[in-house]
Design an enzyme around this catalytic site. Structure first.
Site, PDB file in Angstrom:
ATOM      1  N   HIS A  76     -34.281 -29.291  -8.187  1.00 47.90           N
ATOM      2  CA  HIS A  76     -34.352 -30.584  -8.862  1.00 47.90           C
ATOM      3  C   HIS A  76     -33.143 -30.795  -9.769  1.00 47.90           C
ATOM      4  O   HIS A  76     -32.769 -29.898 -10.535  1.00 47.90           O
ATOM      5  CB  HIS A  76     -35.641 -30.642  -9.692  1.00 47.90           C
ATOM      6  CG  HIS A  76     -35.795 -31.888 -10.506  1.00 47.90           C
ATOM      7  ND1 HIS A  76     -36.052 -31.875 -11.850  1.00 47.90           N
ATOM      8  CD2 HIS A  76     -35.729 -33.194 -10.151  1.00 47.90           C
ATOM      9  CE1 HIS A  76     -36.146 -33.120 -12.300  1.00 47.90           C
ATOM     10  NE2 HIS A  76     -35.948 -33.934 -11.293  1.00 47.90           N
ATOM     11  N   SER A  77     -32.512 -31.947  -9.657  1.00 50.29           N
ATOM     12  CA  SER A  77     -31.504 -32.413 -10.605  1.00 50.29           C
ATOM     13  C   SER A  77     -30.358 -31.398 -10.757  1.00 50.29           C
ATOM     14  O   SER A  77     -29.690 -31.074  -9.775  1.00 50.29           O
ATOM     15  CB  SER A  77     -32.196 -32.722 -11.943  1.00 50.29           C
ATOM     16  OG  SER A  77     -31.377 -33.506 -12.764  1.00 50.29           O
ATOM     17  N   TYR A  78     -30.147 -30.877 -11.966  1.00 48.24           N
ATOM     18  CA  TYR A  78     -29.089 -29.881 -12.200  1.00 48.24           C
ATOM     19  C   TYR A  78     -29.155 -28.727 -11.206  1.00 48.24           C
ATOM     20  O   TYR A  78     -28.113 -28.185 -10.784  1.00 48.24           O
ATOM     21  CB  TYR A  78     -29.211 -29.349 -13.638  1.00 48.24           C
ATOM     22  CG  TYR A  78     -28.791 -27.907 -13.828  1.00 48.24           C
ATOM     23  CD1 TYR A  78     -27.458 -27.520 -13.739  1.00 48.24           C
ATOM     24  CD2 TYR A  78     -29.740 -26.916 -14.098  1.00 48.24           C
ATOM     25  CE1 TYR A  78     -27.072 -26.188 -13.906  1.00 48.24           C
ATOM     26  CE2 TYR A  78     -29.371 -25.591 -14.280  1.00 48.24           C
ATOM     27  CZ  TYR A  78     -28.037 -25.226 -14.179  1.00 48.24           C
ATOM     28  OH  TYR A  78     -27.669 -23.914 -14.343  1.00 48.24           O
TER      29      TYR A  78
END
Length: 244
Positions: A76-78
């Site tokens: 997720h994300s980063y």
């Protein structure tokens, strides 16, 4: 039965995957929600010594210690930085790599590379002003969460290790491209810092250029915000199970 490894983004912890883990386990799968060093229930380990390589080792360590094969790795994300590194270094252990509204880097890029200069400057200034070189979480309202979920995420978020922010990642794009990949685009509301990535993964020139002829990836849209493991766990769990 499939082994899932679920990796949270910045400021979160393994806790954010709770609703997805429950659904995957109900279907007979095994789900390992990793908490990265310095975050979540491991926030007591926050240190200026934490780097991107620390977090890559966290995830690789789970795969090794649990002796996992044919893993569906959701990042997720980063953590798109971490998933890309794992696909480069351990491609034979992965069945599918799922970027959940996540960073999809070019070789040599960092997490911060596609973000606005004002965002970079603010986060770096906050890290430099902190005793452990970390920067604080944003208000989770930007993730489009309902009131109860907003309160839950706001309570649980912790500062993020600053040295992960500008660390470049070198990898072989063709090796990563050998792993089947899906990009989950969370479109309601769209998080502005992911906008350059959602454009990038739809651009054929990205795959012909930065990825040196590597294959593209499947793109799936979810009608939810940036934290789908919180706001749309049933839909995300179903999508992940489909990748198995």
């Amino acid at each position: 039965m499939t082994d899932f490894v679920l990796v949270h983004g910045a400021w979160h912890g393994g806790w954010c995957w709770r609703r997805v883990v429950d659904r995957l386990q109900t279907q007979g799968h095994r789900a390992h929600a990793v908490t990265l060093t310095g975050l979540g229930e491991r926030s007591h380990l926050m240190s200026s010594l934490i780097t991107l390589e620390t977090h890559i080792a966290d995830v690789a360590g789970v795969i090794e210690a649990e002796e996992l094969q044919d893993v569906v790795l959701a990042v997720h994300s980063y953590a798109g930085m971490i998933g890309t590194a794992i696909a480069d270094r351990m491609p034979g252990r992965l069945k599918h790599l799922v970027y959940v509204d996540a960073v999809v880097p070019r070789p040599g890029e960092s997490w911060s590379s596609t973000q606005a200069s004002a965002t970079r400057e603010a986060r770096l200034a906050a890290a430099q002003a902190s005793p452990d070189y970390s920067f604080p979480a944003p208000d989770p309202a930007v993730f489009g969460l309902a009131a109860q979920d907003h309160a839950w995420v706001k309570r649980r978020q912790t500062p993020h290790p600053g040295h992960t922010y500008q660390a470049p990642l070198q990898f072989d794009p063709q090796r990563v491209a050998g792993v089947p990949r899906t990009f989950v685009d969370c479109v309601n509301p769209k998080l502005a810092t992911i906008d350059p990535i959602r454009l990038r993964v739809r651009d054929p020139r990205f795959w012909d250029g930065a990825w040196a002829g590597g294959a593209g990836m499947r793109i799936v849209e979810l009608d939810t915000g940036h934290d789908p493991m919180v706001s749309a766990p049933a839909e995300l769990a179903s999508l992940l199970a489909g990748c198995a």
